[in-house]
Structure formats: C-alpha cells, structure tokens
Design an enzyme around this catalytic site. Sequence first.
Site, PDB file in Angstrom:
ATOM      1  N   LYS A 117     -48.264  33.216 -27.025  1.00  0.00           N
ATOM      2  CA  LYS A 117     -47.236  32.938 -26.021  1.00  0.00           C
ATOM      3  C   LYS A 117     -45.849  33.276 -26.560  1.00  0.00           C
ATOM      4  CE  LYS A 117     -46.513  28.551 -25.109  1.00  0.00           C
ATOM      5  NZ  LYS A 117     -45.100  28.136 -25.341  1.00  0.00           N
ATOM      6  N   ARG A 125     -41.182  36.800 -25.608  1.00  0.00           N
ATOM      7  CA  ARG A 125     -40.100  37.600 -26.165  1.00  0.00           C
ATOM      8  C   ARG A 125     -40.241  39.063 -25.755  1.00  0.00           C
ATOM      9  NH1 ARG A 125     -40.683  33.204 -29.156  1.00  0.00           N
ATOM     10  NH2 ARG A 125     -38.960  32.420 -30.435  1.00  0.00           N
ATOM     11  N   GLY A 146     -40.215  25.395 -21.347  1.00  0.00           N
ATOM     12  CA  GLY A 146     -38.930  25.339 -22.052  1.00  0.00           C
ATOM     13  C   GLY A 146     -38.480  26.686 -22.570  1.00  0.00           C
ATOM     14  N   ARG A 159     -34.104  17.879 -20.409  1.00  0.00           N
ATOM     15  CA  ARG A 159     -34.106  18.551 -21.710  1.00  0.00           C
ATOM     16  C   ARG A 159     -32.762  19.272 -21.881  1.00  0.00           C
ATOM     17  NH1 ARG A 159     -39.810  21.642 -22.550  1.00  0.00           N
ATOM     18  NH2 ARG A 159     -38.922  21.925 -24.634  1.00  0.00           N
ATOM     19  N   SER A 193     -34.446  26.687 -32.089  1.00  0.00           N
ATOM     20  CA  SER A 193     -34.433  28.114 -32.411  1.00  0.00           C
ATOM     21  C   SER A 193     -34.467  28.958 -31.153  1.00  0.00           C
ATOM     22  CB  SER A 193     -35.630  28.465 -33.300  1.00  0.00           C
ATOM     23  OG  SER A 193     -36.850  28.297 -32.603  1.00  0.00           O
ATOM     24  N   GLN A 194     -34.927  28.401 -30.034  1.00  0.00           N
ATOM     25  CA  GLN A 194     -34.977  29.170 -28.796  1.00  0.00           C
ATOM     26  C   GLN A 194     -33.578  29.509 -28.281  1.00  0.00           C
ATOM     27  OE1 GLN A 194     -37.507  27.031 -26.065  1.00  0.00           O
ATOM     28  NE2 GLN A 194     -39.317  27.287 -27.361  1.00  0.00           N
ATOM     29  N   SER A 214     -37.126  25.979 -37.567  1.00  0.00           N
ATOM     30  CA  SER A 214     -38.015  26.983 -36.956  1.00  0.00           C
ATOM     31  C   SER A 214     -37.592  28.406 -37.292  1.00  0.00           C
ATOM     32  CB  SER A 214     -38.063  26.795 -35.440  1.00  0.00           C
ATOM     33  OG  SER A 214     -38.512  25.506 -35.087  1.00  0.00           O
ATOM     34  N   ASP A 274     -44.317  22.852 -34.175  1.00  0.00           N
ATOM     35  CA  ASP A 274     -45.383  22.732 -33.184  1.00  0.00           C
ATOM     36  C   ASP A 274     -46.731  22.385 -33.806  1.00  0.00           C
ATOM     37  OD1 ASP A 274     -43.751  23.179 -31.034  1.00  0.00           O
ATOM     38  OD2 ASP A 274     -44.205  25.309 -30.854  1.00  0.00           O
ATOM     39  N   LYS A 307     -39.029  18.366 -26.851  1.00  0.00           N
ATOM     40  CA  LYS A 307     -40.115  19.227 -26.378  1.00  0.00           C
ATOM     41  C   LYS A 307     -40.602  18.730 -25.007  1.00  0.00           C
ATOM     42  CE  LYS A 307     -40.588  21.989 -30.030  1.00  0.00           C
ATOM     43  NZ  LYS A 307     -40.572  23.467 -29.962  1.00  0.00           N
TER      44      LYS A 307
END
Length: 416
Positions: free
Chosen positions: A21, A26, A69, A97, A144-145, A171, A291, A318
């Site tokens: 995923k 990405r 997310g 979130r 990190s996202q 991350s 994770d 999360k």
Amino acid sequence: MNYRIKAPEILNGNINLPASKSISNRVLILNSLCHHPKHPRNISVCDDTGVMIDALYDDKRAIDIGAAGTAMRFLTAYFSVKNGTRTITGTERMKNRPIKLLVDALRSSGAEIEYVEKEGFPPLHIKGQTLAGGHISLDGGVSSQYISALLMIAPLMTNGLSLHLTGDVISVPYIKLTVRLMRMFGVVVFEEGQTFTVPPQQYSAVENFTVEPDWSAASYWYEMIALCKNENARISLPGLLPDSLQGDAAIVALFDRLGVKTTFTSSGVTLTKKEKKTNSPLTFDFISMPDMAQTAAVTCAMLGIPFRFSGLQSLKIKETDRLEALKTELCKFGYPITVYDGNTLEWNGQKSDSAQTPVVATYEDHRMAMAFAPVAICRQEGISISDPEVVSKSYPSYWEDLQKTGFSITSREHLL
C-alpha cells in the site's frame, strides 16, 4: 459482527501477499504528476488505495477518503498544485486526526486551503494553483506522511523546495521510500542531514512500474510462525525481496530474535521456526517502523517475553490511538501494559486476571484485527474478533488467507 477464529494443529501454506500500500499510494501520485495514462502494475487492491485512485481519476469536487490517512495527507498536497477546487473529508475519526502542520507548510508556499469545520482538522477546502515553494521547516517527529506529501509536489513548485526537518525524525524508511521513488521517476533530490532540497523540474513516466508485495502484511505471518508450537511450521511468501524499498522489511531481524528464520529464495521468502534469541526484557525502538508495534507487542506478550517498545509517538494519531487500544485489548488476556510519555509501551512480565471470553475490539483499525487474530494459535478455544471487515483497509484477503492455511473462521451468520 464477530469472527470466531481457531487455529490448525499444523501451520503450513503458500500465501500471495497483497501489493504494498505504501508504494502503491506514492506511485499513483507520482504517476499522476507526470500525466502518465497507464496505471502501475500490481497496484494494491484495498480501501486506502481504492480511494486514492478514485480521487485522482474521477475528477470529483467532493472527495470522501473514509479512514485513509495516507490519502488525506498526500491528496491535500497534491490538490494544492492542481487546478480546480476540491473538498476532502473522511470518517469521524479522520475529522479528528490533526493536519495543521501540513496545511501551515503548504500555506507558507502559497496554497489556498480552508478548514471546513474545525480549525486544524479535516474536512479541507482546497483551491489548487502553482505554489512558490522556497524554504520550509517542519517538525519531523509528528508524521512522515506530511514530509512525503510535501516532497512529492516539490518539483512542481516555482522555486522548488528546501525542506528542513527539526527534532527527532520518525519513520525515516518511509521518507527514504518516497525519495527513492521520486528518483525512479526522474527527479533530483538532494539530502544533507535533515534537509531535503528539490529543485524545480519535471517528472518522467516509468513504463510498467510493478509494485512489490507488502512487508507489513508479511508481519502477521511472521507472528503466526513465532507463536506456533509445531516445529515443522512453514509459510512461503512469494515475491518478497531482500533489497526491498519498504522499511518494514526490517521485521526480518526483529523476528529472528523471536524465533522465526527467514530464507530468501529465487521466488520469495520461506518462514520456518528457529530457537529464540531474546534478552529479557526485549527492548526495541520502533521509530523507523511504528506500524509493526502492534504485531510485536502481541507476539511478545503471547510468548511471555517482557518488553519495552519506544519510538511510538505517531501511534496516537493513527486510525485509533493504538497505544491505548493495545493497552485495553491485551489487558483482556491478562497482560497489563503500561504506556509512558505517549511514546513507550512496556510489559514487565506480570499477569493479571483475564476476561472469561475476551472479544478483541478493532477500533476501525485494520492492524488491531490482524495483529490479534494469530492469538488463536495460543488458545485452544480460539479467539473472537469484532468488526473483522476492517482488514479491507490494507489486506482484504486476510481472512481467506488464514483459511488457506487451515484456520477455522465462523461468524454469527455463517461458516466462511
């Protein structure tokens, strides 16, 4: 609905894991940024990637990403540089979130983003345009996202982007994954310490990009081998690579300490049992792969291995507050877990009274369901999981794959 899961006496099978995923989401963004008409091969078939595809290719003005997310963070940045206006929303949990750090960073580069309901949280109304870019400082210890979202749109900014990360960066493998993929799509990214510099430039399409299987999904099979008492337990996972782009491939070393031998072959990975080599308690910093903390915590508890896991601050934002969820659910089985400073989980080896017939709550979190299901191996009566459909977020075939290896799964309505 609840599932009742019972384990087979012998664990043996060949499992085709879902595609990654993390890579899929990405690559879909990068593919769209270079206007390539063909989808990459072997894209993940799961809820999170499905909403990403719908948002990128259906040209909707109102986008509901549900509980995804990654999609919320990536699409917020993506639509900031795409012409048009869009509103992005999600589940009630998604609306709680935080996303303020990312929105502030984008606004500092010229983005027009408004909060529709509550300041600092989705839904968001975004008017896309060319962004100036320049210099941005961002706390590297939150998500990190956010960092990946900014980096992927950086080549399209008029002045490019110099992104400096402050504090301890969490991350890191996910950031490195983003950078590696950007480079595969033809752009230059400079790294110096905690500063990333991306000059203005164009992406180049990658023909026939193929997404590799998901190491995160593999972790649950590592857990099953670790918990299985039969020394002949064996699981084959085709397609996994020793030089994977994914940071979660680091579970190989972690589970080596927990009694799982990984053998790489020409076709993928074979998991078998070996002697455990852990210190007691087991200490591990999950800052690079948070994770995997749920899988490791449940595995250690069921093996009777005290543990202290740190680097978990991102788990609070999360799909659920995973620290509190783990604390609550492991307590049902007689393992009193302590949470320290919002970033550390500890079990000192002491047991408490367990619930007579514990039912694992999943909190709309796919990883809670998948991390606890292997506990059935340790209990003759099996285990009950509530709302098991949550696995569709990342691993829709999880329950079917368990059955392929001999697990019995029943629901209130029917035998699966």
